[in-house]
Design an enzyme around this catalytic site. Structure first.
Site, PDB file in Angstrom:
ATOM      1  N   LYS A  10       0.824  -1.215   0.000  1.00  0.00           N
ATOM      2  CA  LYS A  10       0.000   0.000   0.000  1.00  0.00           C
ATOM      3  C   LYS A  10       0.863   1.272   0.000  1.00  0.00           C
ATOM      4  CE  LYS A  10      -3.901  -2.304   2.266  1.00  0.00           C
ATOM      5  NZ  LYS A  10      -4.996  -2.158   3.252  1.00  0.00           N
ATOM      6  N   TYR A  50     -12.533  -1.801  -3.925  1.00  0.00           N
ATOM      7  CA  TYR A  50     -13.055  -1.974  -2.561  1.00  0.00           C
ATOM      8  C   TYR A  50     -14.575  -1.820  -2.506  1.00  0.00           C
ATOM      9  CZ  TYR A  50      -8.415  -2.140  -0.376  1.00  0.00           C
ATOM     10  OH  TYR A  50      -7.159  -2.516   0.039  1.00  0.00           O
ATOM     11  N   ASN A 113      -2.206   0.170   6.597  1.00  0.00           N
ATOM     12  CA  ASN A 113      -1.642  -1.049   7.182  1.00  0.00           C
ATOM     13  C   ASN A 113      -0.706  -1.818   6.254  1.00  0.00           C
ATOM     14  OD1 ASN A 113      -3.616  -2.058   5.519  1.00  0.00           O
ATOM     15  ND2 ASN A 113      -4.668  -3.269   7.077  1.00  0.00           N
ATOM     16  N   HIS A 116      -2.150  -5.506   1.626  1.00  0.00           N
ATOM     17  CA  HIS A 116      -3.449  -6.165   1.495  1.00  0.00           C
ATOM     18  C   HIS A 116      -3.198  -7.642   1.245  1.00  0.00           C
ATOM     19  CE1 HIS A 116      -7.503  -7.079   0.061  1.00  0.00           C
ATOM     20  NE2 HIS A 116      -6.937  -7.719  -0.943  1.00  0.00           N
ATOM     21  N   GLU A 127      -9.523 -10.399  -7.458  1.00  0.00           N
ATOM     22  CA  GLU A 127      -8.583  -9.289  -7.251  1.00  0.00           C
ATOM     23  C   GLU A 127      -7.380  -9.387  -8.186  1.00  0.00           C
ATOM     24  OE1 GLU A 127      -9.927  -8.807  -2.571  1.00  0.00           O
ATOM     25  OE2 GLU A 127      -7.909  -9.500  -3.022  1.00  0.00           O
TER      26      GLU A 127
END
Ligand code: CMP
Length: 138
Positions: A10, A50, A113, A116, A127
């Site tokens: 990320k 998302y 965070n 993913h 995905e």
């Protein structure tokens, strides 16, 4: 059971210079890279990725963040890939992540965070196909 999962490094981890260390930890844990690219999501594309979280209070924050900088997207292969990768990255909230996990070492916060990881074989396929054509997956 499928032997593939999907991951993104990320924008927080990219900005903080952790991409190399994260990829190193992933490879040393026995995952093979099936496909990999550096890219940047538009706000629209982040929203599409998302979409399952659209009704959540953090959806706006999440899509803004995920479109705030470059990411690395990758499809990974290993026996029991989805579950083993989730163990490797640790809990969604880095404050609750086990010592030594990628999120414990590199994540900033619950929202930012570091990585993913797909939560099911079905989502791993969806995905991975979001970022990579069939010709790019080998
Ligand atoms: P990820 O596994 O990529 O999928 C959904 C993301 O939403 C999750 O990681 C977190 O980064 C983020 N997320 C989950 N809960 C919250 C929250 N309460 N506030 C902000 N972001 C969240």
């Amino acid at each position: 059971m499928s032997n593939r999962t999907f991951t993104m490094i990320k924008p927080d981890a990219m900005r903080n210079g952790h991409a190399g260390a994260i990829l190193d930890q992933i490879i040393k844990a026995g995952f093979r890279i099936v496909a990999l690219k550096q890219t940047k999501l538009s706000l629209d594309k982040a929203g599409e990725f998302y979409a399952v979280h659209k009704e959540r209070p953090f959806y706006g924050e999440l899509t803004q963040f995920m479109s705030s900088g470059v990411i690395i997207a990758a499809i990974l292969e290993k026996d029991n890939a989805v579950a083993d990768f989730r163990t490797l990255i640790g809990a969604t909230n880095p404050a609750q992540a086990e010592e030594g996990t990628i999120r414990k070492k590199f994540a900033t916060s619950l929202g930012e965070n570091a990585v993913h990881g797909s939560d099911s074989d079905e989502n791993a396929k969806i995905e991975g196909d979001f970022f990579f054509s069939g010709l790019e997956q080998f």
